[in-house]
Scaffold this active site. Structure first.
Site, PDB file in Angstrom:
ATOM      1  N   ASP A 308       0.859  -1.177   0.000  1.00 36.31           N
ATOM      2  CA  ASP A 308       0.000   0.000   0.000  1.00 36.31           C
ATOM      3  C   ASP A 308       0.905   1.239   0.000  1.00 36.31           C
ATOM      4  OD1 ASP A 308      -2.379   1.538   0.251  1.00 36.31           O
ATOM      5  OD2 ASP A 308      -2.017   1.715   2.402  1.00 36.31           O
ATOM      6  N   ASP A 507      -1.209  -1.033   6.122  1.00 34.95           N
ATOM      7  CA  ASP A 507      -1.372  -0.543   7.494  1.00 34.95           C
ATOM      8  C   ASP A 507      -2.809  -0.232   7.867  1.00 34.95           C
ATOM      9  OD1 ASP A 507      -1.670   1.837   5.965  1.00 34.95           O
ATOM     10  OD2 ASP A 507      -1.145   3.007   7.741  1.00 34.95           O
ATOM     11  N   ASP A 511      -6.731  -2.705   4.095  1.00 36.13           N
ATOM     12  CA  ASP A 511      -5.700  -3.613   3.587  1.00 36.13           C
ATOM     13  C   ASP A 511      -5.857  -5.029   4.136  1.00 36.13           C
ATOM     14  OD1 ASP A 511      -4.378  -1.570   2.169  1.00 36.13           O
ATOM     15  OD2 ASP A 511      -3.323  -0.939   3.977  1.00 36.13           O
TER      16      ASP A 511
END
Length: 763
Positions: A308, A507, A511
């Site tokens: 990410d 995080d 996700d």
């Protein structure tokens, strides 16, 4: 430090040793019958313990090499070789006790966390402090942490604090945290008492999440079955065939017994779990929690990395660059309302808003009635107002965006920045523009991961394509997938798994599905209890991406040493089995030899606990790194002023231009140049000694020389300007120099920040 199995195994070891010694004494005095009975007393409990283990394994449809131990002891008893059976029992008991002790030694970094959990909190209510249970603490509560107490929940500091964060980070260095910094539960207050505002309940705070993760990792099936049991059935078959062949071909049952003895308990059973648990311990020491041996093994063979962007590649701590608001409100008033409410959230953007308000000296109030919508925003009461902060849709609801916000939204989009919108009593009244910087360690981390063999690296983000591509280009990431929903991230991971072993780093809550679907999910879990941490296989307790490099290196070294231990031990065992089959190694001597082989295999496996030669610590003094950070912060206004003067210079009146240029030149001479000279003569020599080589800082010193050249030239031109201001030709030259100086300074400071971040104690 003892595992749950160590005490029973120590008891079996003591029984085996005592009965063997007593039986040998009885035989020495001629009491052979008593000797046999004593040896049986030591053998039978060990045989029963092994039988129970085998039955449990078979119920799980697993076949381990404990079968060989039972076969060798049973064969010895049936052959009348009770002494050999007693020696085998002692050998097995000592091997199990040694394995348990080694695992307990290796696991102590992980188990130490479980005894450090906070129990109570000091909460302010009704005009005084009350000690309450952790389950009573809610976001927005005002808490007091006294000297020597553990921070009970995640929150935001209302006062500066000196903290020992080693429980979470593995670094035993005291940290000074300023006002408005986020603080995680589980860290120890080693300074004066301080106040904080809770941002999460105890259940949703960092330390509670870490404890749950450690407990889950320790409860997982023993890692020995992961690597060892793959080969157990083959090895058992080879051993039985070799023992049977030696007996059939020679008619000597003792040879078959000797073969079984030297195959028991086998380094395959002992060395692998010790190496794996040692690897888990090494990771924990570096602030990386790996949930069991299976995850460590998968991490060791990974070749693809997905990640990410926000909070992973970037710091997640955005910097406030602009405030827009309705004409009825002042900018500081809007920021104050937003930051007051943001104190009750542990979201990284909320922390940035609070920090910006503290830095501007804006007074904050305690919020109440907090309702947080993950991924959208926060709503609550601040003073007499109902305030909401977060995304535009969260704040607006079904309403329309007011006219004043249109230009602000466009500027945010052009800059590729993020925005926090503020609503008061159901009306949109302001917006904050924030820019999230790339983590200092990110470029180096990606380079090192490529060097470790993870060559395919791809970014998955929900951000716009233009923003994602600019970050990807900056970091050398060629695969960029933008504007993805959690479902789209999940699909991308599932597609990539067909081509390789995939690591996914993230995080946020959004996700979590992708982390769970990847071969190895890695959560940036400094905030601990988020859904991403629960779904991940690996949690980086230290909020640094380069700890993933440490984890990959430790995993690969662990696997390499485990295989090496098995190869060495198995080769020696097979050689001893052949010697036994040929009649050159009797059962009793074979048992002694196998014990030596086992000790060697376990000792080699324990090398995982020691840092590799490449992990030699090279670090600058903390004071030097902190001084550099402070001086770079001091240079930021000067660099901004260089660009501002360069932009405005053609439009300034002559006298104003002269005054601005003189003031800027004075700042450069009094602040910038002393800083660069000090770095070149005092700091760079220390860095060069750490890096090694003849002149590793030559390129950085070369940038200093260019800065000195440009500022000297700039000073001469400014000194030569008349009172009426610079002529047009001179103005163009000044702009060229100022823009060049701005670019050099920003590049140079970024390079120094990255270098000293790597060489700092925290690295």
């Amino acid at each position: 430090m003892f595992s749950r199995r160590l005490l029973p195994n120590l008891a079996l070891l003591a029984l085996s040793a005592l009965t063997l010694a007593a039986g040998l004494w009885a035989r020495h005095v001629g009491a052979d019958a008593l000797a046999r009975q004593l040896w049986l007393v030591g053998v039978i409990p060990n045989w029963l313990a092994l039988a129970v283990t085998i039955v449990r394994s078979l119920m799980r449809r697993q076949v381990g090499i404990d079968v060989l131990a039972v076969l060798s002891m049973s064969f010895a008893l049936l052959s009348g070789a009770v002494l050999v059976a007693a020696v085998i029992a002692l050998m097995l008991a000592s091997g199990r006790a040694l394995e348990d002790f080694a695992q307990a030694r290796a696991q102590q970094e992980m188990t130490a966390l479980l005894g450090h959990a906070p129990k109570r909190a000091n909460r302010f209510a009704d005009g005084q402090w009350h000690q309450v249970g952790l389950d009573e603490v809610q976001p927005g509560d005002r808490l007091l942490v006294r000297h020597g107490e553990v921070v009970p929940v995640d929150g935001t500091l209302s006062q500066p604090a000196d903290l020992d964060e080693s429980t979470l980070t593995g670094e035993s260095i005291a940290r000074h945290r300023p006002v408005a910094d986020a603080v995680c539960s589980g860290v120890l207050n080693i300074g004066a008492a301080f106040e904080m505002v809770a941002a999460a309940s105890a259940e949703n705070s960092t330390f509670a999440g870490v404890v749950r993760l450690v407990s889950a990792a320790q409860a997982e099936r023993s890692p020995s079955v992961r690597l060892a049991d793959r080969y157990a059935l083959v090895f058992v078959g080879v051993t039985v065939v070799l023992a049977g062949a030696s007996w059939i071909l020679t008619g000597n049952a003792e040879r078959a017994l000797a073969v079984l003895v030297v195959a028991t308990p086998c380094p395959l059973l002992l060395a692998v779990p010790v190496a794996i648990v040692s690897g888990l311990s090494r990771c924990a020491r570096r602030g990386v929690l790996v949930k069991g041996g299976a995850a460590l093994e998968r991490l060791a063979v990974a070749d693809t990395l997905f990640f990410d962007k926000t909070g992973t590649l970037t710091s997640g701590y955005a910097r406030l660059v602009d405030i827009a608001c309705d004409h009825r409100y002042q900018a500081d008033a809007v920021l104050g309302l937003a930051a007051s409410l943001a104190q009750a959230s542990n979201h990284v953007v909320a922390e940035s808003v609070v920090k910006a308000a503290r830095e501007r000296g804006v007074a904050l109030q305690l919020p109440s009635g907090i309702i947080e919508s993950p991924g959208a925003g926060v709503r609550g009461r601040v003073g007499d107002h109902v305030v909401s902060i977060g995304s535009l849709s969260h704040v607006l609801g079904q309403g329309d965006a007011p006219a004043w916000s249109q230009g602000f939204i466009k500027r945010v989009n052009y800059a590729g920045a993020s925005a926090v919108f503020i609503g008061v009593d159901g009306e949109l009244v302001g917006g904050l523009q924030l820019i999230d910087r790339v983590r200092l360690e990110t470029p180096r981390a990606l380079r090192l991961l490529r060097r470790e063999g993870i060559r395919r690296q791809a970014m998955l983000t929900g951000d716009r394509l233009d923003v994602a591509e600019s970050v990807g280009a900056m970091l050398g990431v060629s695969e960029v997938y933008a504007a993805l929903s959690p479902a789209a991230k999940l699909a991308a991971i599932q597609g990539a798994r067909a081509a390789g072993n995939v690591i996914m780093v993230g995080d946020g809550i959004n996700d979590a599905p992708a982390l769970a679907a990847a071969d190895i999910g890695v959560a940036m879990g400094a905030r601990g209890a988020a859904a991403s941490s629960e779904a991940a296989d690996v949690v980086l307790l230290v909020d640094r991406l380069d700890r993933l490099v440490d984890a990959v290196r430790i995993a690969r070294r662990t696997r390499r040493i485990a295989l090496q231990s098995v190869t060495i031990g198995m080769s020696l065992s097979l050689a001893a089995m052949v010697a036994a089959a040929l009649g050159h190694l009797p059962p009793l001597a074979g048992a002694m030899l196998q014990e030596i082989i086992d000790v060697l295999a376990i000792g080699n496996a324990l090398r995982v606990l020691r840092p590799a030669a490449t992990e030699a610590v090279r670090s600058l003094a903390v004071d030097d790194v902190e001084r550099l950070k402070a001086e770079h912060a001091e240079l930021e206004p000067i660099m901004n002023r260089i660009r501002t003067v360069a932009d405005a210079l053609p439009h300034m009146e002559g006298a104003v231009a002269k005054a601005e240029l003189l003031a800027l030149d004075q700042s450069l001479a009094e602040v910038l140049l002393p800083h660069e000279r000090r770095d070149d003569t005092q700091l760079y020599p220390d860095v060069a000694r750490l890096l090694g080589g003849d002149d590793p800082m030559a390129a950085m010193s070369g940038m200093h020389r260019e800065i000195f050249r440009v500022t000297t030239l700039l000073g001469r031109i400014v000194a030569d300007i008349s009172a009426d201001g610079p002529e047009p030709v001179v103005t163009q030259e000044l702009q060229r120099l100022l823009y060049g100086l701005d670019a050099i300074l920003r590049l140079h400071c970024a390079q120094e920040d990255e270098l000293f971040h790597v060489l700092g104690k925290e690295a």
